[in-house]
Enzyme design. Structure first.
Site, short mmCIF file in Angstrom:
data_model
loop_
_atom_site.label_atom_id
_atom_site.label_comp_id
_atom_site.label_asym_id
_atom_site.label_seq_id
_atom_site.Cartn_x
_atom_site.Cartn_y
_atom_site.Cartn_z
N CYS A 47 -3.97 -3.79 0.64
CA CYS A 47 -4.49 -3.96 -0.73
C CYS A 47 -3.29 -4.26 -1.62
O CYS A 47 -2.83 -3.39 -2.36
CB CYS A 47 -5.23 -2.71 -1.19
SG CYS A 47 -6.47 -2.11 -0.01
N CYS A 68 -3.15 6.26 -6.70
CA CYS A 68 -2.64 6.75 -7.99
C CYS A 68 -3.68 7.69 -8.60
O CYS A 68 -3.90 7.69 -9.81
CB CYS A 68 -2.28 5.61 -8.93
SG CYS A 68 -3.58 4.39 -9.16
#
Length: 746
Positions: A184, A323
């Site tokens: 990704c 994150c």
């Protein structure tokens, strides 16, 4: 007012509103409405999870995530001039930084906190500034710092990147021989780090044996990824566009010529997530955050890491990162894949690779809740049936005895208050043996790819020459043709044996035999070659074996460009982008060593029609020019600290550099030259433009007043009509040599 002489009421109202409303310059000075950095559900949920050990730490955590994020950047480490650039940053740039911050905050320079060198980043190449992105972008005292960050980022000297985002590529521990997959990859900052690691030993490998395959599911973001990674000009990069959760098996050619399923040595799974670790950078998340996001993402995160584990070589390493602070997106995903792998995957502690980083261990216990966090669940049996499609059994923590075997405490949880950063989660997995659910059938895959390459069969016709309709349908289920989203890419056409263009290039530049012409390619089939790109052998093999298996967005680095000139018989010049590669294979005939003063003069010459005459060069350089024929060449400058190579052009009586503007500034900075010619102050420019506009407005008013008071016989202004000067044309003449294909030969 038109044929019917009727006034458009809505257009008139819009025009009146535009004329009477605030001007654009007035609106720019107004700040956006401040976002309230609070979300009751967020606070209640993370208090429930006890991500902080004490109430005091929780208070520090809340204060940190409500504050703006400081700016961080890192120096590109594999370049020869990295240490010299670092020295310039630590002396000149940071001295200017202290002066500007003191002016901005009205402090004494000695009271200004200097930028922080991140202790855990290798070789001290990363820094944190005690300023936000908005501070740098909108403060006039900091315009030189802003210019530096923009120019050096474009030139590839530095990369602006959030500090915690730098951790996953470090713990992946990439070597030049590794086959690396970034599942990704967009927007590409981590991919750039992986490329840097691949090129970390240029003295050992002209071209690294390994490669980086960077993939993203979003077609538009793939081009953002290309833009980010292309700054490093690596021939070992392949960018693809595919859903990483169902990423296809790729075919590779073994040394004996047989085909095999490609397995990767290192895989980065930086999966899509709720992003609540980026609250400091993206305050709008405060408004949108809810627990349903984590539940919805858990499934796709698991499928991506599962697919990554299947493609990983036994003994290889996979890094899973988000994150997000949420254990549903982090520890719950990991415990599920490790359990399903049944001993084939093992969590390893990678803390020693980031010494000095402050982090907390992974969680081994967590709770689930409803979207409003008004119902808490510790077991799946407690979940109402209406929520069974949202909250799944695999999201709950395993029993204590099973959890102890997994070792989730080896994960790295980076919280914002620990070192004034964003929030991040990182886990490192290693593959001990093949997974029970892996599929490695290479035979069917090769057949499918070869079938796709075959030309369409000739249509059958009847006695009258009309096509016969096919009515028979093959027996069994039919394989659907994969639908490709986004733009249709140009083909990748590799050079064949004895290509006439390559033979001319090889002879003119005295190319080494080790540079394989098979790795040169163009993006057109029938037209005359304009740009010639170079990619490494493994990348070429991947493209040829899988071009019908996956959508390829970009590969190769521009190495030669068609540039026909009547004074030279060779039609291709060198491209600065590919010089890092071509320089390693070129002979001595098209090289010339120049002195510092010569290189500074050539770089300062921004008019392509007025190149520096050879008579203006130092005597040593003039003597070397006598041995160099007309055409493209490499300019070499040797410093005690580094060696610089740039593309040049030898004219009949001139020698010039062929470098883009941002790289020109980068090189001049390394040479310690004056940069005032290239310095821009957008605030001063705006003031000058505003003053000019005001003067023009006054002139119009005076002219209108004169017209109204005169007798109507006034003559036209001498500055009107075709005699007016177009200042935009004058401004554009400061372009760089790369803005035109004109080659001066004077």
């Amino acid at each position: 007012m038109g044929r019917n002489q009727k006034q458009n009421f809505f257009a008139a109202r819009k025009r009146q509103k535009r004329e009477n409303g605030p001007k654009r310059t007035d609106r720019q000075a107004q700040p956006y409405e401040e976002i309230k950095r609070d979300n009751a559900f967020f606070i209640k949920y993370y208090q429930l999870q006890k991500i902080c050990a004490t109430d005091e730490e929780w208070t520090q955590f809340l204060a940190s995530i409500r504050d703006n994020l400081p700016t961080t950047f890192r120096v590109t480490g594999f370049k020869d001039e990295a240490k010299a650039l670092l020295s310039i940053i630590e002396t000149q740039l940071f001295t200017e930084y202290v002066r500007a911050v003191a002016e901005l905050h009205q402090k004494a320079p000695e009271d200004v906190e200097r930028p922080l060198c991140l202790p855990w980043y290798p070789n001290g190449l990363a820094y944190q500034l005690h300023l936000t992105r908005k501070d740098i972008r909108r403060s006039e005292p900091l315009y030189r710092l802003h210019n530096f960050l923009i120019v050096e980022t474009t030139a590839g000297g530095i990369s602006r990147q959030e500090a915690v985002s730098m951790i996953p590529p470090i713990v992946l521990d990439v070597r030049p021989t590794d086959k690396v997959l970034d599942m990704c990859a967009a927007p590409g900052s981590k991919t750039a780090q992986l490329i840097e690691a691949l090129h970390a030993a240029p003295e050992e490998h002209k071209i690294p044996p390994g490669f980086v395959l960077a993939n993203d599911v979003d077609n538009n973001r793939c081009y953002m990824l290309v833009h980010q990674a292309k700054r490093l000009n690596s021939p070992c990069l392949l960018v693809t566009n595919h859903d990483s959760s169902v990423f296809p098996n790729l075919v590779t050619t073994k040394p004996d010529g047989s085909k095999a399923i490609l397995k990767f040595d290192k895989i980065l799974c930086d999966v899509p997530c709720s992003g609540d670790g980026t609250l400091r950078k993206n305050p709008d998340i405060w408004l949108k955050w809810n627990l349903a996001q984590a539940y919805n993402l858990h499934g796709i995160q698991y499928r991506i890491v599962r697919r990554g584990a299947e493609m990983l070589e036994v003994g290889g390493r996979l890094v899973y990162s988000t994150c997000s602070l949420n254990p549903i997106e982090n520890e719950a995903v990991l415990q599920r894949i490790i359990k399903d792998a049944d001993g084939a995957l093992e969590l390893v502690d990678a803390g020693h690779l980031v010494p000095g980083l402050k982090y907390k261990p992974g969680m081994t216990d967590w709770k689930l809740a409803t979207k409003e966090v008004d119902q808490i669940f510790t077991r799946f049996e407690e979940v109402p049936e209406s929520l069974h499609t949202i909250i799944r059994p695999g999201m709950f923590p395993l029993p204590a005895d099973e959890m102890a075997k997994i070792g989730l405490e080896k994960c790295l949880r980076v919280l914002p208050h620990l070192q004034d950063s964003g929030g991040f989660f990182v886990a490192v997995l290693e593959k001990r043996r093949q997974l029970s659910f892996e599929k490695n059938d290479v035979v069917e895959l090769v057949k499918l790819n070869e079938t796709a390459k075959q030309p369409a069969a000739e249509p059958q016709v009847d006695a009258d020459g009309k096509p016969i309709e096919e009515k028979s349908v093959p027996w069994g289920p039919q394989r659907k043709k994969r639908r490709l989203h986004g733009y249709k890419e140009d083909p990748y056409v590799f050079f064949g044996e004895n290509d006439p263009d390559y033979q001319a290039i090889k002879e003119f530049y005295q190319l080494d035999e080790s540079l394989s012409q098979r790795c040169l390619l163009t993006r057109c089939v029938t037209e005359k070659k304009k740009n010639i790109y170079y990619c490494s052998e493994p990348i070429r093999d991947l493209v040829l074996n899988n071009e019908n298996n996956i959508k390829i967005i970009n590969t190769g680095v521009k190495t030669f460009v068609r540039c026909e000139n009547r004074h030279t018989v060779h039609p291709f010049r060198l491209a600065q982008e590919g010089l890092q590669t071509s320089n390693a294979f070129m002979g001595a005939s098209r090289r010339i060593q120049v002195e510092r003063e010569d290189l500074v003069m050539m770089l300062n010459c921004t008019d392509p029609t007025q190149p520096p005459s050879t008579h203006e060069l130092k005597k040593e350089t003039q003597e070397r020019c006598k041995e160099l024929g007309v055409g493209s060449c490499i300019l070499k400058y040797v410093d005690q600290r580094f060696t610089l190579y740039t593309v040049g052009w030898r004219g009949t009586s001139s020698l010039r550099a062929y470098v883009q503007k941002d790289e020109t500034i980068h090189i001049l900075r390394l040479l310690g030259a004056d940069l005032s010619k290239f310095e821009t102050n957008k605030y001063e420019d705006a003031r000058v433009a505003a003053a000019a506009a005001a003067d023009a407005e006054v002139g119009k008013s005076a002219e209108a007043e004169a017209d109204s008071s005169g007798d109507g016989d006034a003559t036209e202004s001498t500055f009107s009509g075709s005699g007016a000067i177009d200042v935009t044309v004058a401004a554009e003449t400061t372009g760089t040599p790369m803005d035109t294909e004109v080659v001066a030969t004077s």
